[in-house]
Scaffold this active site. Structure first.
Site, PDB file in Angstrom:
ATOM      1  N   ASP A  56      -9.042  -3.429  -5.383  1.00 44.77           N
ATOM      2  CA  ASP A  56      -9.305  -4.637  -3.800  1.00 44.77           C
ATOM      3  C   ASP A  56      -9.929  -3.938  -2.750  1.00 44.77           C
ATOM      4  OD1 ASP A  56      -7.839  -2.328  -3.126  1.00 44.77           O
ATOM      5  OD2 ASP A  56      -5.375  -2.899  -3.511  1.00 44.77           O
TER       6      ASP A  56
ATOM      7  N   HIS B  74      -7.839  -5.311  -0.199  1.00 44.36           N
ATOM      8  CA  HIS B  74      -6.018  -4.100  -0.278  1.00 44.36           C
ATOM      9  C   HIS B  74      -5.977  -5.654   0.915  1.00 44.36           C
ATOM     10  CE1 HIS B  74      -4.232  -1.574  -0.598  1.00 44.36           C
ATOM     11  NE2 HIS B  74      -3.944  -0.677   0.952  1.00 44.36           N
TER      12      HIS B  74
ATOM     13  N   SER C 233       1.210  -1.389   0.316  1.00 40.59           N
ATOM     14  CA  SER C 233       0.262  -0.210  -0.043  1.00 40.59           C
ATOM     15  C   SER C 233       0.749   1.059   0.066  1.00 40.59           C
ATOM     16  CB  SER C 233      -1.015  -0.023   0.925  1.00 40.59           C
ATOM     17  OG  SER C 233      -2.035   1.110   0.814  1.00 40.59           O
TER      18      SER C 233
END
Length: 430
Positions: free
Chosen positions: A380, A405, A172
């Site tokens: 995601d 995610h 991320s």
């Protein structure tokens, strides 16, 4: 979830044959402690499930200092620090390592845990070939303290493994931190890094989630666990003063398949000539700043009996625009291999809408007390696949995986790709 290569100990690779791996977390992916400046005593403020909201408000709420570029705690007697235990892995493993969380296996706060287990099972050794990097995710991705810490961690991993170059696995926003390091410390990156594997990095921003985070907040946990977690409103008041959030706004210069929009159903003023009493106003990436400013003009919090104004922060926005330029200046060194993993098949917020034709917004500050309605794209669940794939590099491999995610961090398919790219399977076969 250890992957096929790791089920039997006799098949593990010798630690001496492995290049070191450094795991870099994303936003919300590091334990944060509050340290008393006088006593040096520490208390965990992120993540701590019980009484989380109360302690978070007292110790984590912050104000941006435009002179230093840092977000600083409202509590002047404390500072936020990231624990360095277990070679940096503790802070990014289980974000609330209490007995209660472990007993009931509350997976929402199990961050890099499964991946750490997988790598250890494949022969990696903590402190020699496996390290973690957690950081104060409230701050900018290009702030000196974060980048200096990453440099130290890379150097440590390089030396501990006997001079082997490091393989970075970032998740991320951690990818944006690495991107800033690559851009601003290109020679150091070239010296220490062998491969860089990014997972779910919002290279061009996360339009729906970040636009809404500035207007109504961000909720990391849903369902039963959310009752023990930091509230959406509490997170909202923190994020307005976080440069990292502004740095993940949708890139207005990127050629999106469709420009992300914020829609507001507005009630028209009475007494004016008009054909409709309600209309939809739309704001693109460049127009949204004026909307943020108007919607947040009255935003404030009460801290220790004092009123603290928290409007949209144009000083942070100016800094974030500079960070976007740093992103775009990044160039991958010759010899460094780049891999990109992105999530697919999950509805991911893109456009966000406030109010409705039946219940329009009268005054824009009302937005901050309104739940959003999203339109979705593939991704995601947090970052659109379109954004993750737009890294601008010549990737050795770019792979879509059907996972959420955070779920990408414990997905077997992701693990198999990582094992292949780190050449674990080939070394076992030899």
């Amino acid at each position: 979830m250890l992957g096929d290569c790791c089920f039997r100990r006799r098949r593990r690779v010798s630690d001496e044959a492995l290049d070191p791996v450094l795991l870099v977390s994303g936003i919300g992916g590091s334990i944060l402690n509050s340290r008393d400046k006088k006593s040096k005593g520490e208390i965990r403020v992120w993540v701590w499930l019980f009484l989380a909201d109360l302690e978070f408000r007292k110790k984590a709420w912050s104000i941006y200092n435009p002179k230093s570029g840092y977000t600083e705690c409202l509590d002047k007697n404390s500072e936020v620090v990231v624990p360095e235990d277990d070679y940096g892995l503790y802070a990014i493993d289980i974000l609330d390592p209490s007995w209660f969380v472990k007993l009931f296996h509350l997976s929402e706060v199990y961050h890099f845990h499964d991946m750490i287990d997988m790598l250890v099972g494949c022969g990696y050794k903590k402190g020699t070939t496996l390290f973690g990097y957690g950081y104060d995710f409230r701050q900018s991705n290009r702030i000196d303290k974060a980048l200096d810490g990453l440099k130290v961690k890379l150097s440590t991993a390089y030396k501990a493994s006997g001079g082997r170059k490091v393989n970075i696995i970032s998740h991320s926003m951690g990818g944006l931190l690495v991107l800033c390091f690559l851009s601003l410390h290109h020679d150091v990156f070239s010296k220490y890094v062998n491969k860089w594997i990014t997972i779910a990095c919002p290279f061009q921003g996360a339009p729906g989630c970040i636009n809404d985070a500035l207007l109504t907040g961000l909720q990391f946990v849903h369902g039963f666990e959310s009752h023990f977690f930091v509230s959406r409103w509490t997170m909202h008041q923190l994020l307005i003063e976080c440069p990292s959030i502004y740095e993940m706004l949708p890139n207005p210069t990127f050629t999106w398949k469709k420009q992300p929009q914020i829609h507001v159903w507005r009630k028209q003023p009475e007494g004016e000539e008009k054909t409709l009493p309600v209309k939809v106003e739309s704001y693109g990436p460049n127009d949204s700043f004026a909307l943020f400013a108007e919607a947040l003009k009255n935003n404030k919090l009460n801290y220790n009996g004092n009123t603290v104004p928290l409007p949209f922060n144009f000083s942070i926005l100016k800094w974030a625009i500079g960070t976007r330029q740093v992103f775009e200046n990044a160039r991958l060194p010759d010899g460094v291999k780049f891999y990109n993993i992105y999530g697919t098949s999950h509805n991911t917020p893109f456009d966000v809408c406030y109010g409705s034709e039946a219940s329009p917004i009268k005054d824009l500050p009302q937005i901050c007390h309104t739940m959003p309605v999203y339109t979705y794209v593939d991704g995601d669940g947090t970052v659109p696949a379109e954004s993750v794939k737009a890294d601008g590099f010549a990737a050795t491999a770019r792979v879509g995986v059907c996972a959420s995610h955070r779920g990408l961090l414990c997905d077997k398919t992701v693990f198999k790709h990582i094992q292949q790219w780190l050449e674990i399977l080939q070394r076992i076969a030899s």
